[in-house]
Write a protein that holds these residues in place. Sequence first.
Motif, PDB file in Angstrom:
ATOM      1  N   GLY A 186       0.819  -1.149   0.207  1.00  0.00           N
ATOM      2  CA  GLY A 186       0.099   0.099  -0.179  1.00  0.00           C
ATOM      3  C   GLY A 186       0.924   1.254  -0.195  1.00  0.00           C
ATOM      4  O   GLY A 186       0.603   2.149  -0.641  1.00  0.00           O
ATOM      5  N   LYS A 187       2.040   1.235   0.853  1.00  0.00           N
ATOM      6  CA  LYS A 187       2.815   2.257   0.723  1.00  0.00           C
ATOM      7  C   LYS A 187       3.429   2.516  -0.514  1.00  0.00           C
ATOM      8  O   LYS A 187       3.872   3.865  -0.920  1.00  0.00           O
ATOM      9  CB  LYS A 187       3.945   2.200   2.010  1.00  0.00           C
ATOM     10  N   GLU A 188       3.721   1.474  -1.388  1.00  0.00           N
ATOM     11  CA  GLU A 188       4.359   1.578  -2.558  1.00  0.00           C
ATOM     12  C   GLU A 188       3.630   2.058  -3.596  1.00  0.00           C
ATOM     13  O   GLU A 188       3.953   3.004  -4.157  1.00  0.00           O
ATOM     14  CB  GLU A 188       4.922   0.245  -3.006  1.00  0.00           C
ATOM     15  N   LYS A 189       2.350   1.919  -3.305  1.00  0.00           N
ATOM     16  CA  LYS A 189       1.434   2.568  -4.267  1.00  0.00           C
ATOM     17  C   LYS A 189       0.573   3.785  -3.943  1.00  0.00           C
ATOM     18  O   LYS A 189       0.332   4.618  -4.751  1.00  0.00           O
ATOM     19  CB  LYS A 189       0.324   1.387  -4.621  1.00  0.00           C
ATOM     20  N   TYR A 190       0.286   3.854  -2.779  1.00  0.00           N
ATOM     21  CA  TYR A 190      -0.492   5.075  -2.405  1.00  0.00           C
ATOM     22  C   TYR A 190       0.299   5.967  -1.279  1.00  0.00           C
ATOM     23  O   TYR A 190      -0.028   7.267  -1.059  1.00  0.00           O
ATOM     24  CB  TYR A 190      -1.641   4.645  -1.695  1.00  0.00           C
ATOM     25  N   GLY A 191       1.382   5.573  -0.786  1.00  0.00           N
ATOM     26  CA  GLY A 191       2.186   6.288   0.068  1.00  0.00           C
ATOM     27  C   GLY A 191       1.509   6.212   1.396  1.00  0.00           C
ATOM     28  O   GLY A 191       0.307   5.637   1.681  1.00  0.00           O
ATOM     29  N   PRO A 193      -0.701   8.178   4.766  1.00  0.00           N
ATOM     30  CA  PRO A 193      -1.875   8.986   4.667  1.00  0.00           C
ATOM     31  C   PRO A 193      -0.987  10.467   5.053  1.00  0.00           C
ATOM     32  O   PRO A 193      -0.251  10.547   5.970  1.00  0.00           O
ATOM     33  CB  PRO A 193      -2.520   8.507   5.861  1.00  0.00           C
ATOM     34  N   GLU A 194      -2.093  11.578   4.612  1.00  0.00           N
ATOM     35  CA  GLU A 194      -1.356  12.846   4.953  1.00  0.00           C
ATOM     36  C   GLU A 194      -1.846  13.005   6.265  1.00  0.00           C
ATOM     37  O   GLU A 194      -2.896  12.713   6.700  1.00  0.00           O
ATOM     38  CB  GLU A 194      -2.151  13.881   3.841  1.00  0.00           C
TER      39      GLU A 194
END
Length: 205
Positions: A186-191, A193-194
Amino acid sequence: MKVLILNGSPRANGNTALAIREMEKVFRSSGVEVETIQVGSKNIRGCIACGSCAGTGKCAFDDIVNEIAEKFEKADGLVAASPVYYASANATLVACLDRLFYSTRFDKTMKVGASVVCARRGGCSSSFDELNKYFTISGMPVASSQYWNSVHGAAKGEAEFDEEGKQTMRTLAANMTFLMKSIALGKEKYGLPEKEARTATNFIR
């Protein structure tokens, strides 16, 4: 993937260690690097709220807590495991976690946390809740199992006979592995959370 495990028992080969070993086997078979550190027998003093860490990023008491902090920063997950003393986790582990979480300034968001507790009979739930609070104040998802993360045993090795407890540990490690790997994707695709700018509200003015 890397998991750091803190064993809060003063006994290196007690029932808490037995529970941890069940988890280690699953982590290693899943390709997860795991390191276990024995903290329950260390001389670790509690936080004195001196505020020094706000400027330095590390605790003023330069002991094993600062060593653990470096390993924690590089880890994808943290397991805090403790025997139950008077319906609470071992005070040495609590002192370690107080200083570890308070003094470090690196982002813990989406590192996966899990707590493990071991008791003769009662006090597991209160200790389990106590340890989970370190994760939930830090943006860390908490891994769950098929039951609350506890094993039972009094004399050394008795937890070996708690088949449900051992299965709970293996399930916890499997679920934690899945969660860490899923978050990595998920981090790889979306980073991550802001985040909003931090707002602190005091209740008395």
